[in-house]
Design a protein around this motif. Structure first.
Motif, mmCIF file in Angstrom:
data_model
loop_
_atom_site.group_PDB
_atom_site.id
_atom_site.type_symbol
_atom_site.label_atom_id
_atom_site.label_comp_id
_atom_site.label_asym_id
_atom_site.label_seq_id
_atom_site.Cartn_x
_atom_site.Cartn_y
_atom_site.Cartn_z
ATOM 1 N N GLU A 266 45.136 37.129 32.896
ATOM 2 C CA GLU A 266 44.875 38.550 32.721
ATOM 3 C C GLU A 266 44.896 39.253 34.080
ATOM 4 N N PRO A 267 44.984 40.591 34.097
ATOM 5 C CA PRO A 267 44.992 41.316 35.362
ATOM 6 C C PRO A 267 43.785 40.957 36.233
ATOM 7 N N LEU A 268 44.061 40.702 37.523
ATOM 8 C CA LEU A 268 43.070 40.377 38.553
ATOM 9 C C LEU A 268 42.413 39.016 38.379
ATOM 10 N N ASP A 269 42.949 38.169 37.490
ATOM 11 C CA ASP A 269 42.508 36.779 37.462
ATOM 12 C C ASP A 269 42.815 36.123 38.804
ATOM 13 N N ILE A 270 42.046 35.099 39.136
ATOM 14 C CA ILE A 270 42.338 34.282 40.304
ATOM 15 C C ILE A 270 43.421 33.277 39.911
ATOM 16 N N LEU A 271 44.501 33.241 40.666
ATOM 17 C CA LEU A 271 45.552 32.253 40.451
ATOM 18 C C LEU A 271 45.334 31.127 41.453
ATOM 19 N N PHE A 272 45.080 29.943 40.928
ATOM 20 C CA PHE A 272 44.668 28.793 41.735
ATOM 21 C C PHE A 272 45.756 27.719 41.662
ATOM 22 N N SER A 273 46.280 27.305 42.813
ATOM 23 C CA SER A 273 47.310 26.274 42.837
ATOM 24 C C SER A 273 46.679 24.908 42.575
ATOM 25 N N ILE A 297 41.775 31.636 36.735
ATOM 26 C CA ILE A 297 40.316 31.537 36.720
ATOM 27 C C ILE A 297 39.741 32.938 36.610
ATOM 28 N N ARG A 298 38.835 33.131 35.650
ATOM 29 C CA ARG A 298 38.270 34.445 35.364
ATOM 30 C C ARG A 298 36.747 34.322 35.311
ATOM 31 N N SER A 299 36.050 35.067 36.150
ATOM 32 C CA SER A 299 34.587 35.009 36.162
ATOM 33 C C SER A 299 34.025 35.402 34.806
ATOM 34 N N SER A 300 33.020 34.676 34.359
ATOM 35 C CA SER A 300 32.353 35.004 33.100
ATOM 36 C C SER A 300 30.967 35.604 33.337
ATOM 37 N N GLY A 302 30.573 38.427 35.726
ATOM 38 C CA GLY A 302 30.682 39.695 36.423
ATOM 39 C C GLY A 302 30.827 39.603 37.929
ATOM 40 N N GLN A 303 31.211 38.430 38.436
ATOM 41 C CA GLN A 303 31.337 38.247 39.888
ATOM 42 C C GLN A 303 32.771 37.843 40.262
ATOM 43 N N GLU A 304 33.736 38.618 39.789
ATOM 44 C CA GLU A 304 35.138 38.275 39.985
ATOM 45 C C GLU A 304 35.504 38.130 41.460
ATOM 46 N N ASN A 305 35.071 39.085 42.258
ATOM 47 C CA ASN A 305 35.472 39.082 43.660
ATOM 48 C C ASN A 305 34.629 38.136 44.500
ATOM 49 N N THR A 306 33.358 37.999 44.159
ATOM 50 C CA THR A 306 32.532 37.013 44.855
ATOM 51 C C THR A 306 33.056 35.604 44.610
ATOM 52 N N LEU A 307 33.470 35.322 43.382
ATOM 53 C CA LEU A 307 34.027 34.020 43.069
ATOM 54 C C LEU A 307 35.323 33.789 43.831
ATOM 55 N N PHE A 308 36.181 34.811 43.879
ATOM 56 C CA PHE A 308 37.446 34.682 44.606
ATOM 57 C C PHE A 308 37.194 34.330 46.068
ATOM 58 N N TYR A 309 36.325 35.080 46.738
ATOM 59 C CA TYR A 309 36.072 34.821 48.159
ATOM 60 C C TYR A 309 35.296 33.526 48.383
ATOM 61 N N THR A 310 34.477 33.136 47.413
ATOM 62 C CA THR A 310 33.775 31.851 47.535
ATOM 63 C C THR A 310 34.781 30.703 47.534
ATOM 64 N N GLU A 353 28.926 41.889 45.504
ATOM 65 C CA GLU A 353 30.071 42.054 44.607
ATOM 66 C C GLU A 353 30.678 43.446 44.751
ATOM 67 N N ASP A 354 29.840 44.470 44.875
ATOM 68 C CA ASP A 354 30.353 45.834 45.052
ATOM 69 C C ASP A 354 31.141 45.960 46.354
ATOM 70 N N PHE A 355 30.628 45.371 47.427
ATOM 71 C CA PHE A 355 31.329 45.450 48.711
ATOM 72 C C PHE A 355 32.684 44.755 48.629
ATOM 73 N N LEU A 356 32.706 43.557 48.065
ATOM 74 C CA LEU A 356 33.954 42.815 47.952
ATOM 75 C C LEU A 356 34.932 43.508 47.002
ATOM 76 N N THR A 357 34.413 44.181 45.987
ATOM 77 C CA THR A 357 35.265 44.953 45.086
ATOM 78 C C THR A 357 35.948 46.087 45.840
ATOM 79 N N SER A 358 35.205 46.772 46.704
ATOM 80 C CA SER A 358 35.801 47.869 47.484
ATOM 81 C C SER A 358 36.849 47.339 48.447
#
Length: 386
Positions: A266-273, A297-300, A302-310, A353-358
């Motif tokens: 889906e849009p903005l999912d994390i694509l993981f090799s 990978i899709r956060s379940s 509400g931490q989509e961007n925190t998960l990506f950067y983690t 999460e808000d900061f990483l979203t921005s």
């Protein structure tokens, strides 16, 4: 064969062979040992994956020990060189060219990349590279090979381009170069924002005391490749990404589509090799089909961007899977699901999460602007040169 219009002839344009307006045309070689000779630091060896259309991407450039460069001294890259991919399969990499617009220090090319060095008294370096790009299809028409297309030194030397007077070349180069400069400035800003996101995540993770299995905090879709006959490059169906080879800095490059999608991101999912290199990351711009080299990978929580950067800042999470495949490294769904991810519910309440979203929103905007600038530049190249 290049053909001049009446207006070009009247303005003093001529037809020139690349061999007549350059001081060097030549490719390198792969150091003995191939990939096993690469090290983390040392002289760079630029490969075909580093040479994109109008862009040099050194994010995964190879390095070799100084003692292995003895046979590469004749292909030391200089500022102002055009680098041209001279081999490839299915026109995926062959014919791509990029200008070396800065001093790279000690950098060489392997046998799949050709250095084209301009005679600056005859041809502007930017004009030369843009001309090669403008007539890429014509150049590819001269390539040959039974299983792998190739451009020989002779083909390149005899290839013809329209050549205006030097002052007109410089005018055209100034227009096109200003667009490249804006793209480069945006790219530097994107990299700065990315570094800020990583720094904020590392600081946040210092306070995180627990972990969660990835499967408990995210939905995981393992990729599955559709049948080959459903694939196309004409835009029919939905976008399809096979693996890391499709990745850009943040978003994959649209090239292939499928009319029979299997597993979807889906849009903005994390694509993981999930295959070597395990853990390379991108984000999906829109719904797309993912092949067997990827997982979505899709956060379940509400931490989509925190998960990506983690994931981005903790490659040690999957180190144990390196080398587990029979031929190359790979991680399966069980291994991915059971990864222990640093996790805390506070990422939303404390503003991380808000900061990483921005940060990600700004990166997205700059990436989109770069796409528009590149489209404008490429259209101008065709108009001004082709």
């Amino acid at each position: 064969m290049a053909v001049l219009s009446d207006a070009q002839r009247d303005a003093g344009w001529t037809i020139a062979k690349l061999g007549d307006i350059t001081t060097k045309i030549g490719s390198g070689s792969t150091p003995r040992g191939g990939k096993s000779s690469y090290v983390d630091e040392g002289p760079m060896v630029i490969r075909s994956q580093n040479v994109l259309d109008n862009e040099l991407d050194l994010s995964d450039v190879a390095h070799v020990p100084e003692e292995l460069t003895a046979k590469l001294k004749s292909v030391l890259v200089q500022k102002g060189d055009t680098l041209l991919n001279i081999t490839g399969s299915g026109n995926t990499t062959i014919g791509r060219s990029a200008l070396v617009n800065e001093d790279l220090g000690e950098a060489y090319v392997n046998q799949h990349v050709c250095i084209i060095r301009p005679n600056k008294s005859l041809v502007n370096e930017i004009f030369l590279q843009k001309s090669i790009f403008a007539f890429k299809d014509e150049l590819l028409g001269l390539s040959y090979g039974s299983t792998r297309d190739a451009l020989t030194k002779g083909i390149i030397e005899s290839f013809e381009i329209p050549l205006p007077p030097l002052k007109e070349q410089e005018r055209i180069a100034g227009i096109l170069g200003s667009l490249d400069d804006k793209i480069e400035a945006n790219t530097r800003l994107i990299q700065t924002l990315d570094s800020l996101g990583e720094a904020a995540t590392r600081m946040y993770l210092k306070s995180v005391q627990k972990t969660q299995k990835l499967n408990d905090i995210a939905h995981i879709v393992m990729g599955q490749s559709p049948k080959g006959e459903t694939l196309n490059t004409e835009g029919s169906g939905v976008l399809f990404f096979q693996g890391k080879k499709d990745f850009g800095f943040r978003y994959p490059t649209p090239r292939t589509y499928t009319t029979a999608a299997t597993r979807m991101a889906e849009p903005l999912d994390i694509l993981f090799s999930v295959r070597a290199p395990i853990g390379a990351l991108n984000r999906s711009v829109e719904a797309c089909c993912v092949g067997r080299g990827l997982a979505a990978i899709r956060s379940s929580c509400g931490q989509e961007n925190t998960l990506f950067y983690t994931l981005k800042t903790n490659p040690n999470l999957w180190e144990k899977f390196e080398g587990e495949g029979t031929i190359f490294s790979a991680i399966n769904k069980k291994g991915l699901s059971e990864l222990d991810i640093p996790f805390s519910e506070t990422a939303i309440s404390n503003g991380v999460e808000d900061f990483l979203t921005s940060v990600e929103q700004e990166i997205f905007s700059l990436e989109q602007e770069n796409l528009q600038l590149a489209e404008t530049r490429d259209a101008l190249i065709k108009r001004l040169i082709g």
